[in-house]
Design a protein around this motif. Structure first.
Motif, PDB file in Angstrom:
ATOM      1  N   ARG A  14       0.850  -1.194   0.000  1.00 42.27           N
ATOM      2  CA  ARG A  14       0.000   0.000   0.000  1.00 42.27           C
ATOM      3  C   ARG A  14       0.881   1.239   0.000  1.00 42.27           C
ATOM      4  O   ARG A  14       2.090   1.150   0.219  1.00 42.27           O
ATOM      5  CB  ARG A  14      -0.955  -0.003   1.182  1.00 42.27           C
ATOM      6  N   LEU A  15       0.243   2.376  -0.253  1.00 35.94           N
ATOM      7  CA  LEU A  15       0.983   3.628  -0.181  1.00 35.94           C
ATOM      8  C   LEU A  15       1.451   3.840   1.251  1.00 35.94           C
ATOM      9  O   LEU A  15       0.722   3.550   2.203  1.00 35.94           O
ATOM     10  CB  LEU A  15       0.109   4.800  -0.618  1.00 35.94           C
ATOM     11  N   ALA A  16       2.651   4.331   1.405  1.00 32.10           N
ATOM     12  CA  ALA A  16       3.190   4.617   2.739  1.00 32.10           C
ATOM     13  C   ALA A  16       2.403   5.775   3.356  1.00 32.10           C
ATOM     14  O   ALA A  16       1.805   6.591   2.634  1.00 32.10           O
ATOM     15  CB  ALA A  16       4.669   4.968   2.635  1.00 32.10           C
ATOM     16  N   PRO A  17       2.380   5.879   4.679  1.00 29.08           N
ATOM     17  CA  PRO A  17       1.683   6.998   5.324  1.00 29.08           C
ATOM     18  C   PRO A  17       2.191   8.337   4.793  1.00 29.08           C
ATOM     19  O   PRO A  17       3.401   8.542   4.656  1.00 29.08           O
ATOM     20  CB  PRO A  17       2.034   6.822   6.807  1.00 29.08           C
ATOM     21  N   GLY A  18       1.265   9.206   4.452  1.00 26.52           N
ATOM     22  CA  GLY A  18       1.608  10.529   3.959  1.00 26.52           C
ATOM     23  C   GLY A  18       1.888  10.605   2.470  1.00 26.52           C
ATOM     24  O   GLY A  18       2.155  11.675   1.937  1.00 26.52           O
TER      25      GLY A  18
ATOM     26  N   TRP B 248       1.800  11.494 -13.858  1.00 23.71           N
ATOM     27  CA  TRP B 248       1.361  11.026 -12.547  1.00 23.71           C
ATOM     28  C   TRP B 248       2.581  10.954 -11.642  1.00 23.71           C
ATOM     29  O   TRP B 248       3.694  10.710 -12.106  1.00 23.71           O
ATOM     30  CB  TRP B 248       0.720   9.647 -12.656  1.00 23.71           C
ATOM     31  N   GLN B 249       2.340  11.135 -10.358  1.00 23.63           N
ATOM     32  CA  GLN B 249       3.439  11.122  -9.404  1.00 23.63           C
ATOM     33  C   GLN B 249       2.977  10.605  -8.050  1.00 23.63           C
ATOM     34  O   GLN B 249       1.798  10.665  -7.719  1.00 23.63           O
ATOM     35  CB  GLN B 249       4.018  12.524  -9.261  1.00 23.63           C
ATOM     36  N   LEU B 250       3.943  10.109  -7.299  1.00 16.82           N
ATOM     37  CA  LEU B 250       3.722   9.802  -5.896  1.00 16.82           C
ATOM     38  C   LEU B 250       4.309  10.960  -5.115  1.00 16.82           C
ATOM     39  O   LEU B 250       5.486  11.294  -5.282  1.00 16.82           O
ATOM     40  CB  LEU B 250       4.411   8.490  -5.506  1.00 16.82           C
ATOM     41  N   LEU B 251       3.467  11.576  -4.303  1.00 15.61           N
ATOM     42  CA  LEU B 251       3.902  12.709  -3.483  1.00 15.61           C
ATOM     43  C   LEU B 251       4.013  12.263  -2.044  1.00 15.61           C
ATOM     44  O   LEU B 251       3.067  11.723  -1.472  1.00 15.61           O
ATOM     45  CB  LEU B 251       2.888  13.856  -3.554  1.00 15.61           C
ATOM     46  N   GLY B 252       5.166  12.480  -1.469  1.00 18.48           N
ATOM     47  CA  GLY B 252       5.379  12.181  -0.065  1.00 18.48           C
ATOM     48  C   GLY B 252       5.946  13.404   0.617  1.00 18.48           C
ATOM     49  O   GLY B 252       6.259  14.399  -0.032  1.00 18.48           O
TER      50      GLY B 252
ATOM     51  N   ALA C 218       9.370 -10.441 -12.259  1.00 15.23           N
ATOM     52  CA  ALA C 218      10.704  -9.953 -11.890  1.00 15.23           C
ATOM     53  C   ALA C 218      10.745  -8.429 -11.886  1.00 15.23           C
ATOM     54  O   ALA C 218      11.266  -7.809 -10.952  1.00 15.23           O
ATOM     55  CB  ALA C 218      11.755 -10.512 -12.847  1.00 15.23           C
ATOM     56  N   ASP C 219      10.169  -7.824 -12.919  1.00 19.79           N
ATOM     57  CA  ASP C 219      10.171  -6.358 -13.014  1.00 19.79           C
ATOM     58  C   ASP C 219       9.339  -5.718 -11.913  1.00 19.79           C
ATOM     59  O   ASP C 219       9.750  -4.725 -11.305  1.00 19.79           O
ATOM     60  CB  ASP C 219       9.644  -5.904 -14.381  1.00 19.79           C
ATOM     61  N   VAL C 220       8.168  -6.278 -11.646  1.00 20.67           N
ATOM     62  CA  VAL C 220       7.281  -5.716 -10.617  1.00 20.67           C
ATOM     63  C   VAL C 220       7.911  -5.837  -9.235  1.00 20.67           C
ATOM     64  O   VAL C 220       7.903  -4.877  -8.457  1.00 20.67           O
ATOM     65  CB  VAL C 220       5.889  -6.385 -10.656  1.00 20.67           C
ATOM     66  N   LEU C 221       8.468  -6.989  -8.922  1.00 16.77           N
ATOM     67  CA  LEU C 221       9.082  -7.169  -7.605  1.00 16.77           C
ATOM     68  C   LEU C 221      10.251  -6.213  -7.408  1.00 16.77           C
ATOM     69  O   LEU C 221      10.424  -5.640  -6.330  1.00 16.77           O
ATOM     70  CB  LEU C 221       9.523  -8.618  -7.411  1.00 16.77           C
ATOM     71  N   GLU C 222      11.044  -6.004  -8.455  1.00 14.64           N
ATOM     72  CA  GLU C 222      12.160  -5.063  -8.367  1.00 14.64           C
ATOM     73  C   GLU C 222      11.651  -3.635  -8.168  1.00 14.64           C
ATOM     74  O   GLU C 222      12.153  -2.897  -7.315  1.00 14.64           O
ATOM     75  CB  GLU C 222      13.032  -5.132  -9.615  1.00 14.64           C
ATOM     76  N   LEU C 223      10.655  -3.238  -8.954  1.00 16.75           N
ATOM     77  CA  LEU C 223      10.092  -1.889  -8.846  1.00 16.75           C
ATOM     78  C   LEU C 223       9.493  -1.657  -7.457  1.00 16.75           C
ATOM     79  O   LEU C 223       9.740  -0.625  -6.832  1.00 16.75           O
ATOM     80  CB  LEU C 223       9.026  -1.675  -9.919  1.00 16.75           C
TER      81      LEU C 223
ATOM     82  N   MET D 116      10.562   1.090  -4.583  1.00 19.78           N
ATOM     83  CA  MET D 116       9.611   2.073  -4.041  1.00 19.78           C
ATOM     84  C   MET D 116       9.464   1.944  -2.529  1.00 19.78           C
ATOM     85  O   MET D 116       9.298   2.941  -1.832  1.00 19.78           O
ATOM     86  CB  MET D 116       8.254   1.938  -4.728  1.00 19.78           C
ATOM     87  N   ILE D 117       9.552   0.720  -2.019  1.00 18.81           N
ATOM     88  CA  ILE D 117       9.509   0.516  -0.570  1.00 18.81           C
ATOM     89  C   ILE D 117      10.777   1.092   0.062  1.00 18.81           C
ATOM     90  O   ILE D 117      10.714   1.794   1.076  1.00 18.81           O
ATOM     91  CB  ILE D 117       9.323  -0.973  -0.232  1.00 18.81           C
ATOM     92  N   ALA D 118      11.931   0.818  -0.552  1.00 18.41           N
ATOM     93  CA  ALA D 118      13.198   1.323  -0.021  1.00 18.41           C
ATOM     94  C   ALA D 118      13.229   2.850   0.009  1.00 18.41           C
ATOM     95  O   ALA D 118      13.828   3.446   0.908  1.00 18.41           O
ATOM     96  CB  ALA D 118      14.369   0.783  -0.859  1.00 18.41           C
ATOM     97  N   LYS D 119      12.578   3.479  -0.952  1.00 19.56           N
ATOM     98  CA  LYS D 119      12.534   4.951  -1.007  1.00 19.56           C
ATOM     99  C   LYS D 119      11.429   5.544  -0.154  1.00 19.56           C
ATOM    100  O   LYS D 119      11.315   6.761  -0.045  1.00 19.56           O
ATOM    101  CB  LYS D 119      12.363   5.403  -2.461  1.00 19.56           C
TER     102      LYS D 119
END
Length: 95
Positions: free
Chosen positions: A12-16, A28-32, A78-83, A87-90
């Motif tokens: 899921r999207l991280a908090p915030g 489109w963008q993810l804003l944190g 493979a591509d999805v798991l890497e992506l 995104m989790i690491a960031k």
């Protein structure tokens, strides 16, 4: 790098963090908090697939994406798991 993401995880999207369309710039963008990640078309589809309501397992999203893009499931996985790992690491997504 997959950061340990498996097909059994629910992501899921991280908090915030919000998924937003920047209509002025046309992307489109993810804003944190104090960060932004601009998504290409493929990354957008992956984020939408894994964060849909109700939340699906990553493996279910991979199967749907493989069908949608008419691509081999193993390559998509493979591509999805890497992506997702990146995104989790960031800090944009969480499990």
């Amino acid at each position: 790098m997959t950061d340990g993401v498996t097909e059994e995880d629910r992501v899921r999207l991280a908090p915030g963090v919000m998924l937003r369309q920047d209509r002025v710039r046309g992307h489109w963008q993810l804003l944190g908090p104090e960060r932004v990640l601009i998504l290409d078309e493929v990354a957008l589809e992956v984020v939408r697939a894994v964060t849909a309501r109700p939340p699906a397992k990553v493996g279910t999203a991979i199967a749907a994406l493989a069908t949608q893009f008419d691509a081999p499931r193993d390559e998509i996985a493979a591509d999805v798991l890497e992506l997702l790992g990146d995104m989790i690491a960031k800090g944009f997504l969480t499990r």
